[in-house]
Design an enzyme around this catalytic site. Structure first.
Site, short mmCIF file in Angstrom:
data_model
loop_
_atom_site.label_atom_id
_atom_site.label_comp_id
_atom_site.label_asym_id
_atom_site.label_seq_id
_atom_site.Cartn_x
_atom_site.Cartn_y
_atom_site.Cartn_z
N ASN A 1 5.41 4.41 5.90
CA ASN A 1 4.35 4.55 4.90
C ASN A 1 4.75 5.50 3.78
OD1 ASN A 1 2.99 2.92 6.63
ND2 ASN A 1 1.68 4.53 7.48
N ASP B 92 2.30 6.91 1.97
CA ASP B 92 1.20 7.87 1.82
C ASP B 92 1.59 9.19 2.49
OD1 ASP B 92 0.28 8.02 4.65
OD2 ASP B 92 -0.41 5.96 4.37
N HIS C 59 10.62 4.82 3.63
CA HIS C 59 10.49 3.99 2.42
C HIS C 59 10.04 4.76 1.19
CE1 HIS C 59 10.04 0.24 5.21
NE2 HIS C 59 11.29 0.62 5.07
N THR D 86 2.69 -1.44 12.99
CA THR D 86 3.69 -2.07 12.12
C THR D 86 3.98 -3.47 12.63
OG1 THR D 86 5.98 -2.04 11.33
CG2 THR D 86 5.54 -0.78 13.34
P1 OAD Z 1 2.45 -4.73 7.78
O1 OAD Z 1 1.33 -5.01 6.84
O2 OAD Z 1 3.59 -5.68 7.79
O3 OAD Z 1 1.90 -4.64 9.27
C1 OAD Z 1 0.76 -3.89 9.56
C2 OAD Z 1 0.54 -3.89 11.06
O4 OAD Z 1 -0.58 -3.05 11.32
C3 OAD Z 1 0.20 -5.27 11.67
O5 OAD Z 1 0.99 -5.48 12.83
C4 OAD Z 1 -1.30 -5.16 12.01
O6 OAD Z 1 -1.64 -5.88 13.20
C5 OAD Z 1 -1.42 -3.67 12.27
N1 OAD Z 1 -2.76 -3.12 12.07
C6 OAD Z 1 -3.75 -3.51 11.23
N2 OAD Z 1 -4.82 -2.71 11.33
C7 OAD Z 1 -4.52 -1.78 12.27
C8 OAD Z 1 -5.19 -0.64 12.82
N3 OAD Z 1 -6.43 -0.32 12.43
N4 OAD Z 1 -4.55 0.10 13.76
C9 OAD Z 1 -3.29 -0.22 14.16
N5 OAD Z 1 -2.60 -1.27 13.68
C10 OAD Z 1 -3.20 -2.03 12.75
O7 OAD Z 1 2.94 -3.22 7.49
P2 OAD Z 1 4.32 -2.52 7.88
O8 OAD Z 1 4.85 -3.06 9.15
O9 OAD Z 1 4.10 -1.07 7.76
O10 OAD Z 1 7.68 -1.50 2.53
O11 OAD Z 1 5.23 -2.99 6.69
C11 OAD Z 1 6.54 -2.52 6.60
C12 OAD Z 1 6.97 -2.38 5.16
O12 OAD Z 1 6.72 -3.59 4.46
C13 OAD Z 1 6.20 -1.35 4.36
O13 OAD Z 1 6.70 -0.05 4.55
C14 OAD Z 1 6.35 -1.81 2.96
C15 OAD Z 1 6.13 -3.28 3.17
O14 OAD Z 1 6.67 -4.13 2.26
C16 OAD Z 1 7.95 -1.31 1.24
O15 OAD Z 1 7.13 -1.42 0.35
C17 OAD Z 1 9.36 -0.91 0.99
#
Ligand code: OAD
Length: 229
Positions: free
Chosen positions: A87, A89, A104, A171
């Site tokens: 993240n 943030d 990131h 994630t």
């Molecule tokens: P994603 O949007 O790909 O995945 C979010 C995950 O959080 C999913 O598996 C959801 O099921 C889960 N989720 C949703 N709400 C939740 C909650 N309340 N509690 C726990 N889990 C929950 O986000 P990331 O995996 O972080 O990179 O994405 C990775 C990277 O892709 C980011 O850092 C960003 C993005 O493109 C860049 O911008 C370089």
């Protein structure tokens, strides 16, 4: 002290009101990665890229850490805790976690387009066209865009290999090299996965899946780890 390494993604900040990327209401539903999160996008249309990250930064001023971020701080009373976050943030820091590695980049920071070692903390939310680094080049968001190197991955791999307990929270494990970190865990290390949509991770042994949101799942796991032995 035993070492706990925590890999977090957008899901841990979802209950603070920050949108994830790949859920049905995610950011990548509304914006194309190629338009806002690549170096080519920055060269083609810097105004659009600046605006995208300015909006993210502005929103960050309005949100606060949730029970998931806060519970992780408690772990530091008993464990040596290293957070590795995808993240951008600063909610882990604002909750009080003391060792946070940003894979990131960070929304609140900006850097030179000429010399990537020139990094500044931005006052307020707006990075303007014409804001220059000490060498006179336009400042860009301090974000690792798609196609760019991930300089912090090496220390992250080392922390992961040294972990006694590894926790993954919120994630989709879609973006590499971050998603590959779990394969650096030593044999025998317990791995916990907290995500309402968590699935089995093939090849990962000692995996416990907690299919809950971060706001409820993290405090429960933290209590379990604090009560241990
Ligand atoms: P994603 O949007 O790909 O995945 C979010 C995950 O959080 C999913 O598996 C959801 O099921 C889960 N989720 C949703 N709400 C939740 C909650 N309340 N509690 C726990 N889990 C929950 O986000 P990331 O995996 O972080 O990179 O994405 C990775 C990277 O892709 C980011 O850092 C960003 C993005 O493109 C860049 O911008 C370089």
């Amino acid at each position: 002290m035993k070492k706990i390494v925590v890999l977090t993604g957008a899901g841990i900040s979802a209950e603070s009101g920050i949108r994830t990327f790949r859920d049905s209401d995610g950011l990548w539903e509304e914006h194309r990665v190629e338009d806002v999160a690549t170096f080519e996008a920055w060269q083609r249309n810097p105004d659009l890229v600046l605006d995208f990250y300015n909006q993210r930064r502005k929103q960050l001023l309005e949100v606060k850490p949730n029970a998931g971020h806060i519970a992780l701080v408690e772990l530091e009373k008993r464990y040596d805790v290293q957070i590795i976050t995808q993240n951008v943030d600063d909610l882990h820091e604002r909750a009080g976690s003391t060792h946070v590695l940003h894979l990131h980049g960070e929304l609140k920071k900006v850097r030179s387009t000429l010399d990537e070692s020139l990094i500044y903390t931005l006052e307020g939310w707006e990075l303007k066209k014409g804001a220059l680094c000490a060498k006179g080049s336009q400042l860009r968001p301090h974000i690792v865009w798609f196609g760019e190197a991930v300089p912090m991955i090496e220390p992250a791999q080392k922390y992961t290999t040294d972990a006694d307990i590894f926790i993954v929270i919120g994630t989709s494990l879609n973006v590499y090299p971050a998603a590959g970190l779990v394969y650096y865990v030593k044999n025998g290390t317990p791995v916990y996965l907290i995500d309402p949509k968590a699935e089995m991770l093939s090849g990962v042994k000692n995996l416990s899946i907690i299919r809950e949101t971060a706001g409820t799942g993290v405090p429960k796991l933290v209590k379990q780890l604090m009560d241990k032995e």
